[in-house]
Design an enzyme around this catalytic site. Structure first.
Site, short mmCIF file in Angstrom:
data_model
loop_
_atom_site.label_atom_id
_atom_site.label_comp_id
_atom_site.label_asym_id
_atom_site.label_seq_id
_atom_site.Cartn_x
_atom_site.Cartn_y
_atom_site.Cartn_z
CG HIS A 142 41.09 18.03 -19.85
ND1 HIS A 142 41.31 16.68 -19.88
CD2 HIS A 142 41.74 18.50 -18.74
CE1 HIS A 142 42.09 16.36 -18.85
NE2 HIS A 142 42.35 17.44 -18.14
CB SER A 143 37.56 20.53 -24.71
OG SER A 143 36.68 21.00 -25.70
#
Lengths: 208, 130
Positions: free
Chosen positions: B11-12
């Site tokens: 997600h990052s």
């Protein structure tokens, strides 16, 4: 209940309008039990969908729904992009090369879309997800000899509201366990808007 | 490319960027690609994952590791878009430890099945012996 290209387009446009109106409500639901981006993601995604499909002339339904799917897959983050994206991709495949779909064909497409959602998300009915709206609605259109649009609308609404009492088994909300009870599932809420928009579009036109 | 490629999905962006730097130091001969974040923010994106897989794809195949929840949905979506004939597999493993083990295994020139197994075995490795 014949799905023409014009009506399919109207369905998507109406859904976008409802999503934009309900954006804050969807976000509130998702802030309560998810990561808080459902309203924003759906609003952004369907804005892009409309931008893509509104000016485009389509010869077939599958081309239209494929554009919807690919736009959602590339523009909507989180789980809703791949879930709604898969749904419209399967609907597109089921309506391959058709310029319009009769009721039987369209219902087949909706069933394929539901199966796609279940395969992608691995959710079952009762898990407090969009499946809790999709499955009963697809069951209804498959089993009734006459589809009453107001009934379809009511059913989708009722099933959405029932997710309030369920405990989440999937996604971020499942981390909350019993604390997820008391809030409507955001994916069920947007799915209700999808079917409410569908009922709306058919109500405006002729039915068979 | 005679080694299995590795794709890291998070997600990052920062998480997988840092992890790739770490893994490159461990085994510089394995091709690693990353797909982190979505449209500049937090999230995952199926097209970005697809692109990452393509960039390190070879006959030996590609193993994908992911961090949380919807990263799996988007990875499976990317697989579907790439088509069934590709040699790609998802490893169900903790991202850091799994990728570390996978990169080491891939570095030996081992098969995609062995790389997946190495990644997944990382789940059982105890970090502290008590």
């Amino acid at each position: 209940m014949k799905l023409t290209i014009a009506r399919a387009k109207e369905w998507m446009l109406t859904f976008n309008q409802r999503i934009q109106e309900e954006k804050d409500h969807l976000t509130e639901l998702d802030q309560a039990i998810g990561d808080g981006d459902h309203g924003l993601n759906m609003a952004r995604g369907f804005q892009e969908v409309v931008k893509k499909i509104e000016p485009t002339n389509y010869d077939t339904l599958d081309a239209l729904f494929k554009d919807v799917a690919m736009t959602l897959i590339s523009k909507v983050g989180g789980a809703s992009g791949p879930l709604y994206g898969t749904a419209f991709l399967r609907l597109s495949t089921a309506l391959k090369a058709e310029s319009e779909a009769n009721r039987e064909k369209f219902v087949e497409g909706l069933k394929a879309a539901l199966d796609g959602i279940k395969a992608r998300g691995k959710a079952h009915r009762g898990d407090k997800t969009m499946v809790d709206v999709w499955e009963p609605v697809v069951d209804y259109v498959q089993s009734q000899s006459t589809i009453h649009l107001s009934q379809l609308n009511e059913l989708a609404k009722e099933k959405m509201e029932e997710t309030k009492d369920l405990e989440a088994k999937m996604g971020r909300a499942s981390y909350l366990g019993k604390r997820s009870i008391g809030t409507i599932d955001p994916g069920a809420a947007s799915s209700y808007l999808l079917f409410a928009s569908l009922a709306d579009c058919f109500q405006k036109g002729e039915m068979d | 490319m005679d080694k299995v490629g590795i794709v890291l999905v998070s997600h990052s962006y920062d998480i997988v960027k840092g992890l790739k730097t770490l893994l490159n130091q461990v085994q510089p001969d394995v091709q690693i690609a990353i797909a982190g974040g979505d449209n500049g923010g937090i999230g995952t994106s199926a097209p970005a994952i697809m692109e990452a897989i393509e960039s390190v794809y070879s006959e030996k195949g590609v193993v994908v590791l992911f961090d949380l929840g919807s990263a799996l949905l988007n990875t499976e979506m990317a697989f579907e878009m790439l088509g069934e004939d590709r040699r790609i597999q998802i490893a169900d493993a903790p991202l850091v430890e799994g990728a570390y083990a996978g990169v080491v295994e891939a570095g030996f020139g081992n098969s995609i099945e062995e790389v997946v197994e190495a990644c997944e075995n990382a789940r059982h490795v105890k970090k502290i012996n008590r």
